[in-house]
Design a protein around this motif. Structure first.
Motif, short mmCIF file in Angstrom:
data_model
loop_
_atom_site.label_atom_id
_atom_site.label_comp_id
_atom_site.label_asym_id
_atom_site.label_seq_id
_atom_site.Cartn_x
_atom_site.Cartn_y
_atom_site.Cartn_z
N LYS A 1 75.58 28.78 52.28
CA LYS A 1 76.46 27.67 51.90
C LYS A 1 77.74 28.17 51.23
O LYS A 1 78.80 27.59 51.38
N ALA A 2 77.62 29.24 50.47
CA ALA A 2 78.76 29.78 49.73
C ALA A 2 79.84 30.33 50.65
O ALA A 2 80.94 30.63 50.20
N HIS A 3 79.54 30.43 51.92
CA HIS A 3 80.49 30.96 52.90
C HIS A 3 80.64 30.01 54.08
O HIS A 3 80.95 30.44 55.19
N SER A 4 80.43 28.75 53.84
CA SER A 4 80.40 27.76 54.92
C SER A 4 81.76 27.57 55.59
O SER A 4 81.82 27.14 56.74
N TRP A 5 82.84 27.88 54.89
CA TRP A 5 84.17 27.72 55.50
C TRP A 5 84.34 28.62 56.71
O TRP A 5 85.07 28.29 57.64
N GLU A 6 83.68 29.75 56.72
CA GLU A 6 83.80 30.69 57.85
C GLU A 6 83.45 30.01 59.16
O GLU A 6 84.13 30.21 60.17
N SER A 7 82.42 29.18 59.17
CA SER A 7 82.03 28.46 60.39
C SER A 7 83.09 27.47 60.80
O SER A 7 83.42 27.34 61.99
N VAL A 8 83.65 26.76 59.84
CA VAL A 8 84.70 25.78 60.13
C VAL A 8 85.92 26.49 60.69
O VAL A 8 86.51 26.07 61.69
N GLU A 9 86.30 27.57 60.06
CA GLU A 9 87.49 28.31 60.47
C GLU A 9 87.39 28.79 61.92
O GLU A 9 88.37 28.75 62.66
N ILE A 10 86.23 29.21 62.33
CA ILE A 10 86.01 29.67 63.70
C ILE A 10 86.22 28.53 64.68
O ILE A 10 86.82 28.70 65.75
N MET A 11 85.75 27.33 64.32
CA MET A 11 85.79 26.20 65.23
C MET A 11 87.08 25.39 65.19
O MET A 11 87.41 24.69 66.14
N LEU A 12 87.83 25.46 64.10
CA LEU A 12 89.01 24.61 63.92
C LEU A 12 90.00 24.59 65.08
O LEU A 12 90.49 23.51 65.43
N PRO A 13 90.32 25.71 65.69
CA PRO A 13 91.30 25.66 66.77
C PRO A 13 90.90 24.77 67.94
O PRO A 13 91.76 24.28 68.67
N GLU B 1 95.16 24.94 52.51
CA GLU B 1 96.41 25.31 51.83
C GLU B 1 96.47 24.79 50.40
O GLU B 1 96.93 25.48 49.51
N GLN B 2 96.01 23.57 50.18
CA GLN B 2 96.11 22.94 48.86
C GLN B 2 94.94 23.27 47.95
O GLN B 2 95.12 23.37 46.74
N THR B 3 93.75 23.41 48.49
CA THR B 3 92.55 23.61 47.66
C THR B 3 91.62 24.67 48.26
O THR B 3 90.46 24.39 48.57
N PRO B 4 92.10 25.91 48.40
CA PRO B 4 91.25 26.94 49.01
C PRO B 4 89.98 27.22 48.21
O PRO B 4 88.97 27.61 48.80
N HIS B 5 90.00 26.98 46.92
CA HIS B 5 88.83 27.21 46.07
C HIS B 5 87.72 26.19 46.30
O HIS B 5 86.60 26.35 45.82
N MET B 6 88.01 25.16 47.09
CA MET B 6 87.00 24.15 47.41
C MET B 6 86.57 24.22 48.88
O MET B 6 85.84 23.37 49.36
N ALA B 7 87.01 25.26 49.59
CA ALA B 7 86.77 25.38 51.03
C ALA B 7 85.48 26.11 51.34
O ALA B 7 85.42 26.91 52.26
N ASP B 8 84.46 25.86 50.61
CA ASP B 8 83.09 26.30 50.87
C ASP B 8 82.19 25.26 50.21
O ASP B 8 82.65 24.43 49.44
N VAL B 9 80.92 25.31 50.49
CA VAL B 9 79.97 24.46 49.78
C VAL B 9 79.71 25.16 48.45
O VAL B 9 79.13 26.23 48.41
N GLY B 10 80.18 24.55 47.38
CA GLY B 10 80.04 25.14 46.06
C GLY B 10 78.99 24.44 45.22
O GLY B 10 78.30 23.52 45.66
N CYS B 11 78.91 24.88 43.99
CA CYS B 11 77.92 24.36 43.03
C CYS B 11 77.93 22.83 42.96
O CYS B 11 76.87 22.19 42.92
N GLU B 12 79.12 22.26 42.94
CA GLU B 12 79.25 20.82 42.71
C GLU B 12 78.83 19.97 43.90
O GLU B 12 78.61 18.78 43.76
N THR B 13 78.70 20.57 45.07
CA THR B 13 78.22 19.81 46.23
C THR B 13 76.82 19.29 45.95
O THR B 13 76.49 18.16 46.30
#
Length: 152
Positions: free
Chosen positions: A51-63, A91-103
């Motif tokens: 979960k702590a690296h969930s943005w990687e999956s999104v980034e791959i699929m975004l295009p 761009e605005q909130t890169p520190h929230m671009a993973d599933v973090g503690c607060e999720t």
């Protein structure tokens, strides 16, 4: 690829299927704020949790995604999407671009300010997990509700 998200503000206004910030529930502040007091848990989460690296999956699929399709990804692969202090765009909130503690534990601003354990969701419920870990969303991944899968 991280610069690909530049859609209009209206796409970000939908609600997230996680513990939402309420009028008295504070706002999302990011996992690094949690790490200030919970260093061991944060390090374990970063090291062992997918979960702590969930943005990687999104980034791959975004295009290959349309904005509304990306919206569905952001709901479960970022922290606090659409909520006060939560994910807006990479761009605005890169520190929230993973599933973090607060999720799982809810918005942390009030707890971080006060330190009172009553101001944070200490143990998520299985129903909270099911907002993202549902048969509909992850059936292809042999769904199992793993309440204690946070690696901390």
């Amino acid at each position: 690829m991280k610069g690909l998200i530049s859609w209009g503000a209206s796409i970000w206004l939908l609600l997230v299927p996680c513990i939402a910030a309420g009028a008295d529930g504070g706002q999302f502040v990011g996992s690094k704020t949690c790490a200030e007091c919970h260093e061991d848990q944060y390090e374990n989460y970063q090291k062992y949790s997918k979960k702590a690296h969930s943005w990687e999956s999104v980034e791959i699929m975004l295009p290959d995604l349309k904005p509304d399709e990306a919206q569905k990804c952001f709901e479960c692969h970022t922290t606090g999407h659409g909520q006060p202090g939560g994910f807006v765009s990479y761009e605005q909130t890169p520190h929230m671009a993973d599933v973090g503690c607060e999720t799982c534990h809810g918005p942390g601003s009030l707890h971080a300010e006060d330190g009172d354990p009553e101001l944070i969701q200490r143990t998520p419920t299985i129903d909270q997990c099911r907002t993202c870990h549902s048969e509909e969303r992850v059936g292809d991944f042999n769904f199992k509700p793993l309440l204690f899968s946070g690696a901390h």
